[in-house]
Design a protein around this motif. Structure first.
Motif, PDB file in Angstrom:
ATOM      1  N   LEU A   1       0.829  -1.206   0.000  1.00  0.00           N
ATOM      2  CA  LEU A   1       0.000   0.000   0.000  1.00  0.00           C
ATOM      3  C   LEU A   1       0.863   1.255   0.000  1.00  0.00           C
ATOM      4  O   LEU A   1       0.555   2.223  -0.711  1.00  0.00           O
ATOM      5  N   LEU A   2       1.937   1.251   0.774  1.00  0.00           N
ATOM      6  CA  LEU A   2       2.835   2.412   0.801  1.00  0.00           C
ATOM      7  C   LEU A   2       3.515   2.612  -0.548  1.00  0.00           C
ATOM      8  O   LEU A   2       3.660   3.744  -1.010  1.00  0.00           O
ATOM      9  N   ALA A   3       3.904   1.511  -1.192  1.00  0.00           N
ATOM     10  CA  ALA A   3       4.537   1.617  -2.517  1.00  0.00           C
ATOM     11  C   ALA A   3       3.553   2.182  -3.542  1.00  0.00           C
ATOM     12  O   ALA A   3       3.909   3.060  -4.339  1.00  0.00           O
ATOM     13  N   VAL A   4       2.313   1.718  -3.518  1.00  0.00           N
ATOM     14  CA  VAL A   4       1.298   2.231  -4.448  1.00  0.00           C
ATOM     15  C   VAL A   4       1.017   3.703  -4.149  1.00  0.00           C
ATOM     16  O   VAL A   4       0.894   4.524  -5.064  1.00  0.00           O
ATOM     17  N   ASN A   5       0.936   4.066  -2.865  1.00  0.00           N
ATOM     18  CA  ASN A   5       0.713   5.459  -2.480  1.00  0.00           C
ATOM     19  C   ASN A   5       1.849   6.351  -2.985  1.00  0.00           C
ATOM     20  O   ASN A   5       1.608   7.418  -3.546  1.00  0.00           O
ATOM     21  N   ASN A   6       3.079   5.904  -2.802  1.00  0.00           N
ATOM     22  CA  ASN A   6       4.233   6.686  -3.270  1.00  0.00           C
ATOM     23  C   ASN A   6       4.245   6.820  -4.788  1.00  0.00           C
ATOM     24  O   ASN A   6       4.594   7.872  -5.323  1.00  0.00           O
ATOM     25  N   TRP A   7       3.870   5.769  -5.478  1.00  0.00           N
ATOM     26  CA  TRP A   7       3.788   5.823  -6.936  1.00  0.00           C
ATOM     27  C   TRP A   7       2.750   6.855  -7.365  1.00  0.00           C
ATOM     28  O   TRP A   7       2.988   7.667  -8.257  1.00  0.00           O
ATOM     29  N   GLY A   8       1.589   6.849  -6.727  1.00  0.00           N
ATOM     30  CA  GLY A   8       0.551   7.833  -7.035  1.00  0.00           C
ATOM     31  C   GLY A   8       1.027   9.257  -6.788  1.00  0.00           C
ATOM     32  O   GLY A   8       0.775  10.166  -7.587  1.00  0.00           O
ATOM     33  N   LYS A   9       1.732   9.467  -5.686  1.00  0.00           N
ATOM     34  CA  LYS A   9       2.268  10.799  -5.382  1.00  0.00           C
ATOM     35  C   LYS A   9       3.304  11.224  -6.423  1.00  0.00           C
ATOM     36  O   LYS A   9       3.364  12.396  -6.801  1.00  0.00           O
ATOM     37  N   GLN A  10       4.125  10.268  -6.880  1.00  0.00           N
ATOM     38  CA  GLN A  10       5.129  10.577  -7.904  1.00  0.00           C
ATOM     39  C   GLN A  10       4.457  11.001  -9.210  1.00  0.00           C
ATOM     40  O   GLN A  10       4.900  11.936  -9.872  1.00  0.00           O
ATOM     41  N   LEU A  11       3.382  10.315  -9.567  1.00  0.00           N
ATOM     42  CA  LEU A  11       2.636  10.696 -10.772  1.00  0.00           C
ATOM     43  C   LEU A  11       2.130  12.123 -10.663  1.00  0.00           C
ATOM     44  O   LEU A  11       2.199  12.904 -11.620  1.00  0.00           O
ATOM     45  N   VAL A  12       1.625  12.480  -9.488  1.00  0.00           N
ATOM     46  CA  VAL A  12       1.104  13.839  -9.281  1.00  0.00           C
ATOM     47  C   VAL A  12       2.235  14.857  -9.369  1.00  0.00           C
ATOM     48  O   VAL A  12       2.064  15.923  -9.964  1.00  0.00           O
ATOM     49  N   LYS A  13       3.382  14.543  -8.814  1.00  0.00           N
ATOM     50  CA  LYS A  13       4.518  15.470  -8.893  1.00  0.00           C
ATOM     51  C   LYS A  13       4.901  15.755 -10.334  1.00  0.00           C
ATOM     52  O   LYS A  13       5.256  16.869 -10.685  1.00  0.00           O
ATOM     53  N   GLU A  14       4.840  14.721 -11.160  1.00  0.00           N
ATOM     54  CA  GLU A  14       5.268  14.859 -12.544  1.00  0.00           C
ATOM     55  C   GLU A  14       4.223  15.518 -13.435  1.00  0.00           C
ATOM     56  O   GLU A  14       4.564  16.305 -14.304  1.00  0.00           O
ATOM     57  N   LYS A  15       2.966  15.192 -13.246  1.00  0.00           N
ATOM     58  CA  LYS A  15       1.959  15.677 -14.188  1.00  0.00           C
ATOM     59  C   LYS A  15       0.638  16.053 -13.554  1.00  0.00           C
ATOM     60  O   LYS A  15      -0.367  16.157 -14.229  1.00  0.00           O
ATOM     61  N   GLY A  16       0.603  16.231 -12.253  1.00  0.00           N
ATOM     62  CA  GLY A  16      -0.676  16.499 -11.600  1.00  0.00           C
ATOM     63  C   GLY A  16      -0.638  17.755 -10.763  1.00  0.00           C
ATOM     64  O   GLY A  16       0.173  18.659 -10.999  1.00  0.00           O
ATOM     65  N   GLU A  17      -1.487  17.777  -9.777  1.00  0.00           N
ATOM     66  CA  GLU A  17      -1.637  18.943  -8.929  1.00  0.00           C
ATOM     67  C   GLU A  17      -2.030  18.473  -7.541  1.00  0.00           C
ATOM     68  O   GLU A  17      -2.882  17.598  -7.381  1.00  0.00           O
ATOM     69  N   ILE A  18      -1.397  19.042  -6.525  1.00  0.00           N
ATOM     70  CA  ILE A  18      -1.739  18.715  -5.141  1.00  0.00           C
ATOM     71  C   ILE A  18      -2.743  19.753  -4.661  1.00  0.00           C
ATOM     72  O   ILE A  18      -2.500  20.951  -4.742  1.00  0.00           O
ATOM     73  N   LEU A  19      -3.870  19.269  -4.170  1.00  0.00           N
ATOM     74  CA  LEU A  19      -4.933  20.140  -3.677  1.00  0.00           C
ATOM     75  C   LEU A  19      -4.966  20.096  -2.160  1.00  0.00           C
ATOM     76  O   LEU A  19      -4.580  19.104  -1.548  1.00  0.00           O
ATOM     77  N   GLY A  20      -5.452  21.140  -1.540  1.00  0.00           N
ATOM     78  CA  GLY A  20      -5.636  21.145  -0.096  1.00  0.00           C
ATOM     79  C   GLY A  20      -6.828  20.292   0.282  1.00  0.00           C
ATOM     80  O   GLY A  20      -7.405  19.573  -0.546  1.00  0.00           O
ATOM     81  N   ASP A  21      -7.208  20.356   1.531  1.00  0.00           N
ATOM     82  CA  ASP A  21      -8.391  19.610   1.982  1.00  0.00           C
ATOM     83  C   ASP A  21      -9.622  20.038   1.198  1.00  0.00           C
ATOM     84  O   ASP A  21      -9.852  21.232   1.003  1.00  0.00           O
ATOM     85  N   LEU A  22     -10.370  19.061   0.757  1.00  0.00           N
ATOM     86  CA  LEU A  22     -11.600  19.335   0.023  1.00  0.00           C
ATOM     87  C   LEU A  22     -12.789  18.957   0.892  1.00  0.00           C
ATOM     88  O   LEU A  22     -12.781  17.927   1.535  1.00  0.00           O
ATOM     89  N   GLN A  23     -13.781  19.765   0.863  1.00  0.00           N
ATOM     90  CA  GLN A  23     -15.027  19.444   1.558  1.00  0.00           C
ATOM     91  C   GLN A  23     -15.997  18.925   0.511  1.00  0.00           C
ATOM     92  O   GLN A  23     -16.557  19.678  -0.260  1.00  0.00           O
ATOM     93  N   ILE A  24     -16.152  17.612   0.472  1.00  0.00           N
ATOM     94  CA  ILE A  24     -17.019  16.985  -0.511  1.00  0.00           C
ATOM     95  C   ILE A  24     -18.319  16.616   0.177  1.00  0.00           C
ATOM     96  O   ILE A  24     -18.326  15.958   1.204  1.00  0.00           O
ATOM     97  N   THR A  25     -19.420  17.072  -0.394  1.00  0.00           N
ATOM     98  CA  THR A  25     -20.725  16.730   0.164  1.00  0.00           C
ATOM     99  C   THR A  25     -21.459  15.827  -0.807  1.00  0.00           C
ATOM    100  O   THR A  25     -21.320  15.956  -2.014  1.00  0.00           O
ATOM    101  N   GLU A  26     -22.186  14.901  -0.245  1.00  0.00           N
ATOM    102  CA  GLU A  26     -22.964  13.993  -1.090  1.00  0.00           C
ATOM    103  C   GLU A  26     -24.223  14.700  -1.563  1.00  0.00           C
ATOM    104  O   GLU A  26     -24.782  15.522  -0.849  1.00  0.00           O
TER     105      GLU A  26
END
Length: 123
Positions: A97-122
């Motif tokens: 799980l940590l390896a998959v999480n780190n991979w996802g974060k690496q993808l965001v660093k390269e081509k994504g965007e880090i967002l702050g806390d989101l308040q999602i309502t159903e």
């Protein structure tokens, strides 16, 4: 080719077995949020804001049956406290799980965007 047998099921490879236990949209996410210790159902719902109550309940039940998590009920009169935590088998998923999480974060660093806390309502 060697086949694998686990819990009376036969798999062509280890990936097939792992995906049977962790596959789908939510199981790995739930396990990730349980990696640091026990949580109540509502704590998981607040942390995984986009999962429905029915899906969370179903996934928790399936992972309990598979031996990845345990469900403990404290108290015998309502309101009872129910907590979920990783079993010893569930804890073996943490490095994955940590390896998959780190991979996802690496993808965001390269081509994504880090967002702050989101308040999602159903709806």
């Amino acid at each position: 080719m060697n086949y694998l047998k686990w819990n009376d099921k036969i798999y062509p490879c280890g990936v097939s077995l792992a995906m049977d236990l962790l596959g789908g949209k939510w199981k790995a996410v739930i396990l990730y949020f349980l990696k640091d210790g026990e949580k109540r159902y509502n704590e998981l719902r607040k942390e995984i804001t986009t999962i429905t109550e029915m899906t969370l309940s179903l996934q928790l039940r399936q992972m309990e049956q598979d031996g990845l998590i345990s469900r403990m009920v404290h108290g015998d009169k309502p309101p009872v406290k129910v907590v979920y935590q990783l079993t010893d088998l569930g804890k073996t998923t943490i490095p994955v799980l940590l390896a998959v999480n780190n991979w996802g974060k690496q993808l965001v660093k390269e081509k994504g965007e880090i967002l702050g806390d989101l308040q999602i309502t159903e709806p």
